[in-house]
Design a protein around this motif. Structure first.
Motif, PDB file in Angstrom:
ATOM      1  N   PRO A   9       0.816  -1.217   0.000  1.00  0.00           N
ATOM      2  CA  PRO A   9       0.000   0.000   0.000  1.00  0.00           C
ATOM      3  C   PRO A   9       0.853   1.272   0.000  1.00  0.00           C
ATOM      4  N   SER A  10       0.431   2.240  -0.775  1.00  0.00           N
ATOM      5  CA  SER A  10       1.024   3.577  -0.705  1.00  0.00           C
ATOM      6  C   SER A  10      -0.015   4.533  -1.293  1.00  0.00           C
ATOM      7  N   PHE A  11       0.174   5.800  -1.025  1.00  0.00           N
ATOM      8  CA  PHE A  11      -0.781   6.794  -1.507  1.00  0.00           C
ATOM      9  C   PHE A  11      -0.876   6.744  -3.042  1.00  0.00           C
ATOM     10  N   CYS A  12       0.277   6.662  -3.726  1.00  0.00           N
ATOM     11  CA  CYS A  12       0.265   6.656  -5.194  1.00  0.00           C
ATOM     12  C   CYS A  12      -0.361   5.383  -5.757  1.00  0.00           C
ATOM     13  N   VAL A  13      -0.148   4.260  -5.086  1.00  0.00           N
ATOM     14  CA  VAL A  13      -0.781   3.020  -5.561  1.00  0.00           C
ATOM     15  C   VAL A  13      -2.301   3.201  -5.514  1.00  0.00           C
ATOM     16  N   SER A  14      -2.813   3.725  -4.394  1.00  0.00           N
ATOM     17  CA  SER A  14      -4.268   3.920  -4.281  1.00  0.00           C
ATOM     18  C   SER A  14      -4.763   4.913  -5.328  1.00  0.00           C
ATOM     19  N   LEU A  15      -4.004   5.987  -5.538  1.00  0.00           N
ATOM     20  CA  LEU A  15      -4.437   6.965  -6.553  1.00  0.00           C
ATOM     21  C   LEU A  15      -4.511   6.313  -7.928  1.00  0.00           C
ATOM     22  N   ALA A  16      -3.484   5.507  -8.254  1.00  0.00           N
ATOM     23  CA  ALA A  16      -3.452   4.865  -9.579  1.00  0.00           C
ATOM     24  C   ALA A  16      -4.595   3.852  -9.710  1.00  0.00           C
TER      25      ALA A  16
END
Ligand code: HEM
Length: 383
Positions: free
Chosen positions: A140-147
Motif C-alpha cells: 500500500p502507498s498513496f500513489c498506488v491507491s491513486l493509480a
C-alpha cells in the motif's frame, strides 16, 4: 482531490502505514540513543522518510543527505518561502500581475519551478502507475491507491502526481516540528516522562519494543501527544490585527491553531496531572484545523507521533546536557523560533541513556531487523 485524500488517509486506511511508522520509530530511537548530539537531524530524517514511504512506498531512507530527501526538502523549502505572506511585491501591489511576463521575474520563477516539480512528481507517479497497470502486486502507498482509483476519482496523471508531492510537503515539516516539541517537553517535564515510562513498563514490559497493538492501552502517551499538539501548535502564531478598512483582496488571513487551543488549566488537576479530558479518544485541540478544511493527514500524523513517542520513551531517558556544576540545563519554557510558516524551539542539546539494562541491545536488534527488511525492499524495488 479532497475525497481522494480522505479515502486513502482516512481512519480505516491509516493502518496500512503502521509497519512503516513502527520501523521508523525503531530506527529513530536507535539513532537518538547513539547520537543524541544530532537529535534534530534524526527527527527530520524520520518525518521525511515516513512521508516519502507513505506516498511512494520508498524503502526507509537512512540519511537526510539521501538525494531523494534532498530533492523533496528543497522543494518544501521553496513552497514554505512562497507561502509566507508578503513574500512577493505583487501581493501588496496586485496591479503588477498585469505586467508582461518578461518584466515579471516572480512569474517566470514560479513557472520554472512548476515545470521542474511537475517533471519530478510525474516521473515518480508514472513509475508506480505502470506497475499497477501491469497487475504487479503492490504494497500500500498513496500513489498506488491513486493509480488504482484513477477512473473513479477522474484525476489526471498530473493532478495525482502533484497531490502526492503536496501531501509530502503538508506532512513532513509539520510532523517533524511536533516531534521536536515532543523532545523539548520531555526534557522540560521529567516527571511527565517518568509517568509515561511507568505506563510503558506496565503495558509493554521490558523485553520487547512497543507495537501498535499496545497503543490503545497507553492513554497517557496519547494524552502527551495531544497536549503537545495543543500547547505547542507547530503553526506560526500570527498576531496581526485587521479591521473593516482592510482590503479583502490583499489581506491574508491566517488563523493560528494555538489561539484556539483549550486552556491548559482545564486539562490539569490540582496536582498538575492530566485530567481525563485528554485521556479520551477525541482530538481535544484545533491544531489540525476544523470543518471542511480539517487536515486529511491527521490520522496518519497521530499514528507516527504516538509510535515515535512510545518507542523513544520505552528505550531511553531524555535529559538536557549538564553544565559545569553538574546541573541539567533545560530549555526556556517560553522559547520558540519561527521556521518558515512553522514555530520550533530554538536549538538545545540533549543526552540520552538506555532506560534499563539491555534496552540498547533490544533497540539495536530491532533496528538491525528494520535495516535488513529495508535492504530486501530496496532490492525488490530494483527488480
Ligand atoms: C502534526 C502534523 C500535522 C499538523 C499539525 C497538520 C495541520 C494541518 C492544518 C491546521 C490544516 C488545515 C489548514 C487550513 O485550514 O487550511 C491541514 C491541512 C492539510 N493537511 Fe495537515 N497537518 C499535519 C500532518 C499532515 C500529514 C501527515 C499530511 C499528509 C499525509 C497532511 C496533509 C494535509 C492536507 C492535504 C491538508 C489540506 C486539506 C484541505 O485543504 O482539504 N497533514 N493540516
Amino acid at each position: 482531490m479532497r475525497r481522494a485524500c480522505d479515502n486513502v488517509l482516512g481512519l480505516k486506511n491509516a493502518v496500512n502505514y503502521h509497519s512503516i511508522q513502527r520501523n521508523e520509530a525503531v530506527f529513530t530511537a536507535h539513532s537518538l540513543l547513539g547520537e543524541p548530539e544530532n537529535w534534530r537531524s534524526h527527527i527530520e530524517r524520520t518525518s521525511s522518510s515516513v512521508a516519502l514511504s507513505m506516498m511512494y512506498d520508498s524503502p526507509l531512507v537512512q540519511s537526510l543527505q539521501d538525494p531523494s530527501l534532498l530533492w523533496m526538502n528543497r522543494y518544501v523549502e521553496e513552497i514554505s518561502a512562497i507561502l509566507m505572506p508578503g513574500a512577493f511585491l505583487v501581493e501588496v501591489l496586485p496591479f503588477l500581475r498585469h505586467l508582461p511576463r518578461s518584466l515579471s521575474k516572480w512569474r517566470r520563477d514560479a513557472e520554472e519551478s512548476f515545470e521542474k516539480s511537475t517533471a519530478y512528481f510525474e516521473k515518480r507517479f508514472q513509475n508506480i502507475k505502470k506497475q499497477v497497470v501491469s497487475g504487479q502486486e503492490q504494497r500500500p502507498s498513496f500513489c498506488v491507491s491513486l493509480a488504482e482509483n484513477q477512473e473513479n476519482s477522474k484525476l489526471s496523471d498530473q493532478e495525482c502526481a502533484w497531490l502526492a508531492g503536496l501531501l509530502y510537503a503538508a506532512g513532513s515539516e509539520t510532523t517533524a516540528t511536533t516531534m521536536i516539541w515532543f523532545i523539548f517537553c520531555m526534557v522540560l517535564f521529567p516527571d511527565i516522562q517518568t509517568r509515561a515510562q511507568e505506563e510503558l513498563d506496565k503495558v509493554v514490559g521490558r523485553s520487547r519494543v512497543p507495537s501498535f497493538a499496545d497503543l490503545k492501552h497507553l492513554p497517557y502517551i496519547h494524552a502527551i501527544v495531544k497536549e503537545i499538539l495543543r500547547w505547542r501548535t507547530p503553526h506560526v502564531s500570527a498576531e496581526n490585527s485587521f479591521d473593516s478598512d482592510s482590503d479583502p483582496s490583499t489581506t491574508t488571513l491566517r488563523y493560528t491553531g494555538r489561539c484556539r487551543g483549550i486552556p491548559t488549566r482545564r486539562h490539569l488537576d490540582e496536582n498538575g496531572q492530566l485530567k481525563d479530558g485528554l485521556l479520551g479518544l477525541s482530538e481535544s485541540h484545533f491544531t489540525y484545523g476544523f470543518g471542511q478544511r480539517i487536515c486529511v493527514g491527521r490520522h496518519v500524523a497521530n499514528n507516527t507521533l504516538f509510535m515515535a513517542a512510545a518507542t523513544i520513551l520505552w528505550t531511553m531517558r531524555l535529559e538536557g546536557v549538564k553544565d559545569s556544576d553538574g546541573n541539567v540545563v533545560v530549555p526556556d519554557v517560553n522559547s520558540e523560533e519561527e521556521n518558515g510558516v512553522l514555530v520550533r524551539p530554538p536549538p538545545f542539546s540533549i543526552t540520552t541513556t538506555p532506560r534499563f539494562r539491555d534496552a540498547d541491545t533490544f533497540i539495536k536488534e530491532a533496528r538491525d531487523e528494520v535495516v535488513e527488511e529495508n535492504l530486501v525492499a530496496r532490492l525488490d524495488a530494483r527488480d
